[in-house]
Design a protein around this motif. Structure first.
Motif, PDB file in Angstrom:
ATOM      1  N   ARG A 253      -8.803  -2.723  -3.654  1.00 28.29           N
ATOM      2  CA  ARG A 253      -7.380  -3.559  -3.969  1.00 28.29           C
ATOM      3  C   ARG A 253      -6.205  -2.740  -3.964  1.00 28.29           C
ATOM      4  N   ALA A 254      -5.209  -3.177  -3.393  1.00 26.50           N
ATOM      5  CA  ALA A 254      -3.880  -2.306  -3.462  1.00 26.50           C
ATOM      6  C   ALA A 254      -3.082  -1.871  -4.851  1.00 26.50           C
ATOM      7  N   ALA A 255      -3.545  -2.778  -5.825  1.00 27.67           N
ATOM      8  CA  ALA A 255      -3.028  -2.617  -6.965  1.00 27.67           C
ATOM      9  C   ALA A 255      -3.818  -1.315  -7.523  1.00 27.67           C
ATOM     10  N   ASP A 256      -5.214  -1.556  -7.331  1.00 31.26           N
ATOM     11  CA  ASP A 256      -6.190  -0.200  -7.992  1.00 31.26           C
ATOM     12  C   ASP A 256      -5.474   1.275  -7.073  1.00 31.26           C
ATOM     13  N   ILE A 257      -5.214   1.000  -5.857  1.00 25.16           N
ATOM     14  CA  ILE A 257      -4.942   2.004  -5.115  1.00 25.16           C
ATOM     15  C   ILE A 257      -3.667   2.780  -5.619  1.00 25.16           C
ATOM     16  N   GLN A 274     -12.308   5.907   0.267  1.00 24.44           N
ATOM     17  CA  GLN A 274     -13.463   5.248   0.949  1.00 24.44           C
ATOM     18  C   GLN A 274     -13.264   3.763   0.693  1.00 24.44           C
ATOM     19  N   GLY A 275     -13.242   3.064   2.022  1.00 23.91           N
ATOM     20  CA  GLY A 275     -13.271   1.373   1.712  1.00 23.91           C
ATOM     21  C   GLY A 275     -11.762   1.348   2.427  1.00 23.91           C
ATOM     22  N   GLY A 276     -10.864   1.064   1.266  1.00 22.47           N
ATOM     23  CA  GLY A 276      -9.479   0.865   1.376  1.00 22.47           C
ATOM     24  C   GLY A 276      -9.023  -0.331   2.214  1.00 22.47           C
ATOM     25  N   ASP A 277      -9.804  -1.613   2.111  1.00 22.94           N
ATOM     26  CA  ASP A 277      -9.366  -2.642   2.727  1.00 22.94           C
ATOM     27  C   ASP A 277      -8.245  -3.108   2.648  1.00 22.94           C
ATOM     28  N   GLU A 278      -7.380  -2.803   1.496  1.00 25.36           N
ATOM     29  CA  GLU A 278      -5.896  -3.207   1.258  1.00 25.36           C
ATOM     30  C   GLU A 278      -5.207  -1.999   1.547  1.00 25.36           C
ATOM     31  N   SER A 299     -14.415  -4.676   8.529  1.00 29.61           N
ATOM     32  CA  SER A 299     -14.080  -5.419   7.418  1.00 29.61           C
ATOM     33  C   SER A 299     -12.630  -6.444   7.620  1.00 29.61           C
ATOM     34  N   ASN A 300     -12.879  -7.650   7.749  1.00 30.37           N
ATOM     35  CA  ASN A 300     -11.859  -8.626   8.129  1.00 30.37           C
ATOM     36  C   ASN A 300     -11.938  -9.744   7.248  1.00 30.37           C
ATOM     37  N   ALA A 310      -7.778  -7.912   3.550  1.00 27.84           N
ATOM     38  CA  ALA A 310      -8.680  -7.383   4.593  1.00 27.84           C
ATOM     39  C   ALA A 310      -8.083  -7.770   5.959  1.00 27.84           C
ATOM     40  N   THR A 311      -8.050  -6.640   7.099  1.00 28.78           N
ATOM     41  CA  THR A 311      -7.567  -7.245   8.312  1.00 28.78           C
ATOM     42  C   THR A 311      -8.362  -6.193   9.299  1.00 28.78           C
TER      43      THR A 311
END
Length: 439
Positions: A253-257, A274-278, A299-300, A310-311
């Motif tokens: 999640r962007a807020a957590d990042i 690791q992950g970072g979908d947002e 991951s979409n 996710a995109t």
């Protein structure tokens, strides 16, 4: 008479098998010492600032790349004619459990997570080190390496509970070596995936991480009732703060990042995501902080509320902002590490440059994980961990024609190729599962 003939035939068959075995052993022994090789007329994808070099030779001497150019003299080296085909560095298999996870459904063969404590009791053991359980003889090792995978990051995870600090891992080469090839990394799980290990809320994760830092710096005595780290745990964690070793953080999640960036800057912690979908939502901040992202370009669709953004364009958007991008499958697909090339190919199909796609499988992970001085690029002085491909290595229709470790050509065989050869051959009078000489 028939018995005599059968005995004679059986002895003959045994002799053939022994001769074949001797020949195979001789081949393996020869490969073990044939470290001088000249790969001639290749399309060399260096994964470095040199870019792609067409009609180029690569000379390997004593396991190290000795020269790159055209018309290089072979001397005593074995010559391999590449026929213009692509030559790349051996590739990264992502964050995985290769050599730690033999059969996913069989717990005694799984060694990547720690299960101590009872119920909701939190057990914080950053000193837990999964590399101590690595098995270089795992059947998954040759399955990955015949597909061009030369190194992987053994990752500790929180599947069995414990705390948001999962433990340590490191890079291993898939050449049969038993020891890690690079420095240790610390693995942390944040966001909703770590909420169950932090009192049911992601908000407490920052409170806990700050407490761990306070313990390491002596602000909380070892014998204090609230202390959570063992002396060994404090010593381990101390190596990863104030600019020390790399910390791999699982977060989407962007807020957590955003909170992670603030926390890492406050304590001078060198992180990778690791992950970072947002992650694309904070691309400029990640680039400024020089934080690399290990992502899954496939991951979409959101699998949780942390992944609503996710995109398929995640990799391209991050790289366009200057973020270093590497690839890793979201489910630690140790049994299918070869599919990581498909991830890179899909990232390229969705806006990432081909060169950055290759770099995400070679140079970027090698440099991020502390082995870039030896692995990840084709350059003079680097280890000769190389792959010759039948075609575009980011196209899944291409295969690895030959893999070299330290200039040694490995047998391009695995349990899967052996099963293929066993069951695809023509059947005789007995079912195909029987050895050929049993007929």
């Amino acid at each position: 008479m028939n018995r005599t003939n059968n005995r004679t035939q059986n002895r003959t068959h045994r002799g053939v098998r022994l001769a074949a075995l001797a020949a195979a052993l001789a081949l393996l022994t020869g490969n073990a010492f044939a470290q001088n090789v000249l790969i001639r007329n290749a399309t060399v994808h260096t994964a470095s600032a040199q870019g792609t070099l067409k009609n180029t030779d690569v000379l390997v001497r004593d396991g190290t790349i000795a020269a790159i150019g055209t018309g290089l003299p072979a001397g005593s080296a074995t010559v391999v004619d590449a026929g213009g085909k692509p030559l790349t560095p051996a590739m990264f298999g992502g964050v995985s459990a290769i050599g730690l996870d033999e059969v996913s459904s069989e717990d005694p063969t799984n060694d990547q997570s720690l299960a101590l404590g009872q119920g909701k009791q939190m057990v914080v053991r950053p000193e837990f080190d999964v590399t101590l359980a690595y098995n270089p003889a795992s059947v998954l090792v040759p399955i990955a390496r015949v597909e061009g995978i030369g190194f992987t990051l053994l990752g500790a995870d929180t599947a069995n509970g414990g705390s948001i600090i999962a433990g340590q891992g490191a890079v291993v080469r898939l050449d049969g070596s038993a020891d890690p090839a690079g420095p240790k990394l610390l693995f942390i799980q944040l966001g909703s995936d770590g909420a169950g290990l932090s009192g049911g809320t992601r908000a407490s994760q920052w409170m806990l991480l700050d407490q761990f830092i306070d313990e390491v710096r002596g602000r909380i005595p070892t014998n204090a009732p609230m202390a959570m780290l063992t002396p060994a745990g404090r010593a381990t964690l101390a190596r990863f703060i104030d600019g020390g070793g790399r910390v791999m953080v699982g977060v989407h999640r962007a807020a957590d990042i955003r909170q992670l960036l603030r926390w890492s800057q406050r304590h001078n912690v060198r992180i990778a995501i690791q992950g970072g979908d947002e992650a694309w939502k904070l691309a400029p901040q990640l680039a400024a902080a020089k934080v690399p992202v290990f992502l899954d370009p496939l991951s979409n669709l959101p699998r949780s509320f942390d992944q609503l953004g996710a995109t398929l364009e995640n990799a391209a958007r991050l790289r366009n902002a200057g973020v270093q991008v590497a690839f890793s499958q979201s489910d630690k697909a140790s049994h299918n590490a070869r599919k990581i090339r498909q991830l890179a190919g899909n990232a390229v199909a969705n806006g990432l440059s081909w060169e950055d796609g290759l770099a995400g499988l070679t140079r970027v992970p090698a440099e991020t994980l502390g082995v870039g001085d030896r692995l990840g690029t084709i350059a003079v002085g680097k280890r000769a961990d190389l792959v010759l491909w039948t075609g575009d290595p980011l196209d899944v229709s291409s295969t690895a024609r030959q893999v070299w470790f330290d200039g040694r050509a490995i047998p391009m065989r695995s349990r899967q190729t052996e099963l293929r050869d066993r069951y695809l051959r023509a059947a005789g009078t007995l079912p195909r599962a029987y050895p050929a000489d049993a007929n």
